[in-house]
Motif scaffolding. Structure first.
Motif, PDB file in Angstrom:
ATOM      1  N   ARG A  44       0.834  -1.201   0.000  1.00  0.00           N
ATOM      2  CA  ARG A  44       0.000   0.000   0.000  1.00  0.00           C
ATOM      3  C   ARG A  44       0.870   1.252   0.000  1.00  0.00           C
ATOM      4  O   ARG A  44       0.594   2.229  -0.697  1.00  0.00           O
ATOM      5  N   GLU A  45       1.945   1.236   0.776  1.00  0.00           N
ATOM      6  CA  GLU A  45       2.870   2.376   0.813  1.00  0.00           C
ATOM      7  C   GLU A  45       3.558   2.575  -0.534  1.00  0.00           C
ATOM      8  O   GLU A  45       3.756   3.709  -0.990  1.00  0.00           O
ATOM      9  N   GLU A  46       3.942   1.475  -1.178  1.00  0.00           N
ATOM     10  CA  GLU A  46       4.574   1.572  -2.498  1.00  0.00           C
ATOM     11  C   GLU A  46       3.618   2.183  -3.518  1.00  0.00           C
ATOM     12  O   GLU A  46       3.994   3.070  -4.289  1.00  0.00           O
ATOM     13  N   LEU A  47       2.387   1.716  -3.525  1.00  0.00           N
ATOM     14  CA  LEU A  47       1.410   2.228  -4.482  1.00  0.00           C
ATOM     15  C   LEU A  47       1.065   3.689  -4.208  1.00  0.00           C
ATOM     16  O   LEU A  47       0.833   4.471  -5.133  1.00  0.00           O
ATOM     17  N   ALA A  48       1.043   4.065  -2.943  1.00  0.00           N
ATOM     18  CA  ALA A  48       0.736   5.454  -2.598  1.00  0.00           C
ATOM     19  C   ALA A  48       1.775   6.409  -3.169  1.00  0.00           C
ATOM     20  O   ALA A  48       1.480   7.582  -3.410  1.00  0.00           O
ATOM     21  N   ALA A  49       2.996   5.913  -3.383  1.00  0.00           N
ATOM     22  CA  ALA A  49       4.070   6.745  -3.936  1.00  0.00           C
ATOM     23  C   ALA A  49       4.100   6.722  -5.458  1.00  0.00           C
ATOM     24  O   ALA A  49       4.923   7.410  -6.065  1.00  0.00           O
ATOM     25  N   LEU A  50       3.211   5.946  -6.076  1.00  0.00           N
ATOM     26  CA  LEU A  50       3.148   5.843  -7.537  1.00  0.00           C
ATOM     27  C   LEU A  50       1.814   6.406  -8.001  1.00  0.00           C
ATOM     28  O   LEU A  50       0.780   5.765  -7.848  1.00  0.00           O
TER      29      LEU A  50
ATOM     30  N   LEU B 104      12.161  -0.471  -7.382  1.00  0.00           N
ATOM     31  CA  LEU B 104      11.178  -1.287  -6.669  1.00  0.00           C
ATOM     32  C   LEU B 104      11.810  -2.546  -6.080  1.00  0.00           C
ATOM     33  O   LEU B 104      11.601  -2.880  -4.913  1.00  0.00           O
ATOM     34  N   GLY B 105      12.595  -3.243  -6.897  1.00  0.00           N
ATOM     35  CA  GLY B 105      13.198  -4.494  -6.437  1.00  0.00           C
ATOM     36  C   GLY B 105      14.229  -4.315  -5.351  1.00  0.00           C
ATOM     37  O   GLY B 105      14.587  -5.285  -4.672  1.00  0.00           O
ATOM     38  N   GLU B 106      14.718  -3.100  -5.165  1.00  0.00           N
ATOM     39  CA  GLU B 106      15.700  -2.831  -4.116  1.00  0.00           C
ATOM     40  C   GLU B 106      15.027  -2.534  -2.781  1.00  0.00           C
ATOM     41  O   GLU B 106      15.588  -2.784  -1.723  1.00  0.00           O
ATOM     42  N   ARG B 107      13.807  -1.992  -2.840  1.00  0.00           N
ATOM     43  CA  ARG B 107      13.073  -1.712  -1.610  1.00  0.00           C
ATOM     44  C   ARG B 107      12.217  -2.897  -1.183  1.00  0.00           C
ATOM     45  O   ARG B 107      12.049  -3.157   0.004  1.00  0.00           O
TER      46      ARG B 107
END
Length: 204
Positions: free
Chosen positions: A83-89, A109-112
């Motif tokens: 959810r946090e990743e998508l919120a930043a995209l 993405l793959g690093e986080r």
């Protein structure tokens, strides 16, 4: 209408035919067929919000067969991080137009996130949430850009995102993709796949 797309400096002369075939429309080689379009791209339950739902994971299974118990468990346990990743995209942004900081966010993405399910499946699920912005990692994509990236598999993700973004921004590709979308919209009677998704279908 003819449309030649160029990715990785290679022409994709059959792009329109391949896209029509995937979308279940008549094409030069025969009558309509069924691929994953109805189960992945055209689901009415699809939402470009920040929540990964079961439908997003199951839809990705149409392109990534063999979902395992570990895969299903991951998307339940990692829902807050995703959810946090998508919120930043930001939704509604095309990869070809995305500002540098957003492209870099996708590239890293793959690093986080180091998913148990693997980056290939994760990218398909996140593409379902951001169909204009997040590419899908598969062998066809990495093979297309290998001469430039020198990498395979998940290691190719970072360079491939940047290379695909560059190609999607090329004016000739944009014009061809716009014409393909216009034609598909009239025949499908629905919103056509994004420029990014059409590129993925053509490459695949």
């Amino acid at each position: 209408m003819s449309a030649t797309l160029h990715f990785g400096l290679e022409p994709f002369d059959r792009a329109l035919d391949d896209i029509r075939r995937y979308c279940g429309l008549p094409w030069s080689g025969g009558p309509p067929e069924v691929f994953a379009y109805h189960y992945f791209d055209a689901l009415p339950e699809r939402r470009e919000d920040d929540e990964v739902r079961p439908v997003d994971v199951l839809a990705a299974g149409a392109l990534h067969p063999g979902l395992t118990k570990a895969d299903l468990t991951y998307f339940v346990e990692a829902r807050h991080q995703l959810r946090e990743e998508l919120a930043a995209l930001p939704p509604g942004v095309d990869l070809g137009d995305a500002p540098r900081e957003v492209v870099n966010r996708v590239r890293t993405l793959g690093e986080r996130v180091q998913p148990v399910c693997g980056l290939s499946l994760l990218s398909k699920v996140l593409h379902h949430k951001r169909p204009r912005l997040v590419p899908m990692l598969d062998r066809a994509l990495t093979d297309t850009y290998r001469r430039f990236s020198g990498e395979r598999g998940a290691k190719a993700w970072r360079p491939c995102v940047g290379l695909l973004q560059r190609d999607l921004a090329i004016e000739e590709n944009r014009k061809a993709l716009f014409e393909i979308q216009r034609t598909l919209a009239s025949e499908l009677g629905a919103t056509p796949p994004s420029e990014l998704r059409l590129a993925d279908i053509a490459i695949w």
